[in-house]
Design an enzyme around this catalytic site. Sequence first.
Site, PDB file in Angstrom:
ATOM      1  N   ASP A   1       0.856  -1.187   0.000  1.00  0.00           N
ATOM      2  CA  ASP A   1       0.000   0.000   0.000  1.00  0.00           C
ATOM      3  C   ASP A   1       0.893   1.239   0.000  1.00  0.00           C
ATOM      4  O   ASP A   1       1.885   1.302   0.731  1.00  0.00           O
ATOM      5  CB  ASP A   1      -0.902  -0.005   1.240  1.00  0.00           C
ATOM      6  CG  ASP A   1      -1.921   1.112   1.220  1.00  0.00           C
ATOM      7  OD1 ASP A   1      -3.001   0.887   0.637  1.00  0.00           O
ATOM      8  OD2 ASP A   1      -1.649   2.201   1.767  1.00  0.00           O
TER       9      ASP A   1
ATOM     10  N   HIS B   1      -5.695  14.640  -8.916  1.00  0.00           N
ATOM     11  CA  HIS B   1      -5.868  13.220  -9.240  1.00  0.00           C
ATOM     12  C   HIS B   1      -5.078  12.797 -10.471  1.00  0.00           C
ATOM     13  O   HIS B   1      -4.702  11.621 -10.596  1.00  0.00           O
ATOM     14  CB  HIS B   1      -7.353  12.904  -9.417  1.00  0.00           C
ATOM     15  CG  HIS B   1      -8.112  12.912  -8.126  1.00  0.00           C
ATOM     16  ND1 HIS B   1      -8.123  11.847  -7.263  1.00  0.00           N
ATOM     17  CD2 HIS B   1      -8.877  13.879  -7.544  1.00  0.00           C
ATOM     18  CE1 HIS B   1      -8.869  12.130  -6.204  1.00  0.00           C
ATOM     19  NE2 HIS B   1      -9.331  13.355  -6.347  1.00  0.00           N
TER      20      HIS B   1
ATOM     21  N   ASP C   1      -2.822   9.604 -10.458  1.00  0.00           N
ATOM     22  CA  ASP C   1      -2.869   8.500 -11.427  1.00  0.00           C
ATOM     23  C   ASP C   1      -1.483   8.199 -11.981  1.00  0.00           C
ATOM     24  O   ASP C   1      -1.107   7.034 -12.183  1.00  0.00           O
ATOM     25  CB  ASP C   1      -3.823   8.842 -12.575  1.00  0.00           C
ATOM     26  CG  ASP C   1      -5.283   8.781 -12.163  1.00  0.00           C
ATOM     27  OD1 ASP C   1      -5.573   8.265 -11.061  1.00  0.00           O
ATOM     28  OD2 ASP C   1      -6.140   9.257 -12.941  1.00  0.00           O
TER      29      ASP C   1
ATOM     30  N   GLU D   1      -4.843   2.484  -3.945  1.00  0.00           N
ATOM     31  CA  GLU D   1      -3.381   2.442  -3.928  1.00  0.00           C
ATOM     32  C   GLU D   1      -2.858   1.117  -3.419  1.00  0.00           C
ATOM     33  O   GLU D   1      -1.715   1.022  -2.960  1.00  0.00           O
ATOM     34  CB  GLU D   1      -2.838   3.586  -3.062  1.00  0.00           C
ATOM     35  CG  GLU D   1      -3.203   3.518  -1.595  1.00  0.00           C
ATOM     36  CD  GLU D   1      -4.508   4.223  -1.252  1.00  0.00           C
ATOM     37  OE1 GLU D   1      -4.620   4.698  -0.114  1.00  0.00           O
ATOM     38  OE2 GLU D   1      -5.403   4.312  -2.119  1.00  0.00           O
TER      39      GLU D   1
END
Length: 296
Positions: free
Chosen positions: A165, A178, A182, A208
């Site tokens: 993570d 964002h 990405d 994630e």
Amino acid sequence: MKILVVEDQRFTRRMLASFLTSAGYAVAEAQDGCEAMEVLAREPIRFVITDWMMPCMSGLDLIRAIRGRSLDRWVYVILLTARDEKSGIVEALDAGADDFIHKPFDNDELAVRIRAGQRIIELTERLERLAMTDPLTGLLNRRGLQETLAHSCPADAPLGFAVADIDHFKRVNDAHGHDRGDLVLKQIAGLLRGLFEPDGIVARVGGEEFWLVLRNGDPAALCGLVERARARVAATALTDEGHDTLSLTLSFGLTMVPALQGRDITTLFKIADGALYRSKQDGRNRVTYVAPDACP
């Protein structure tokens, strides 16, 4: 593309095989439906041309067996038949034939029908890939991981299961937007792929979070491999032209089994996820291993 020709008459079978070979296709041969099913079990063939009337298993029964068998792929089938009455055609299509051609067949007509079938197979393969792939990173998704694991890992092989993570990933989206988030996901995915594939399997299962299957069941070696990956990511500057350079870390949870042998991989990943939670609690940017005796 490889085509399986199923025909009990040797002369017709060889004539078909010769025509297909000259057209650029690889060819496998079977003299009846029973042998054809054995070939399909051994080889990942997706195109079959079969006669209708054969001993042991007719072409119609072969088609029903293909449709009823849990093969790991869809198979396109052309049925060769001397029957031209409507009832025979309806019966063939109802059994699962994708196309049919009358005997004696015309080479040009057969070539056109094969090309049409090939286009359908290629479309099916693209749809299958899309169904098993994360569209952002190009990694396998959860379904793709499960399918790959089912067909590429021996049941008696030792396997490691890891959950990774990205630490504080929300801050990236909040501070940089964002689009940058990405890009970071794609960059991390590329790092993980380079660090663990082709020996391991890497998947993005949402947000994630990444799942990894590692073909190594020795705990010390497994922890060392993942620790080196953690350090490599932490030392990598993630750049984007016109934006600030980011340095991010990953937390890992890890477990292993000496052999899969029918175990539920979702349960194993839950164990690894519990180890990941401990990594987060202990300060992030670390690897936590759960001993194999914790596995069901």
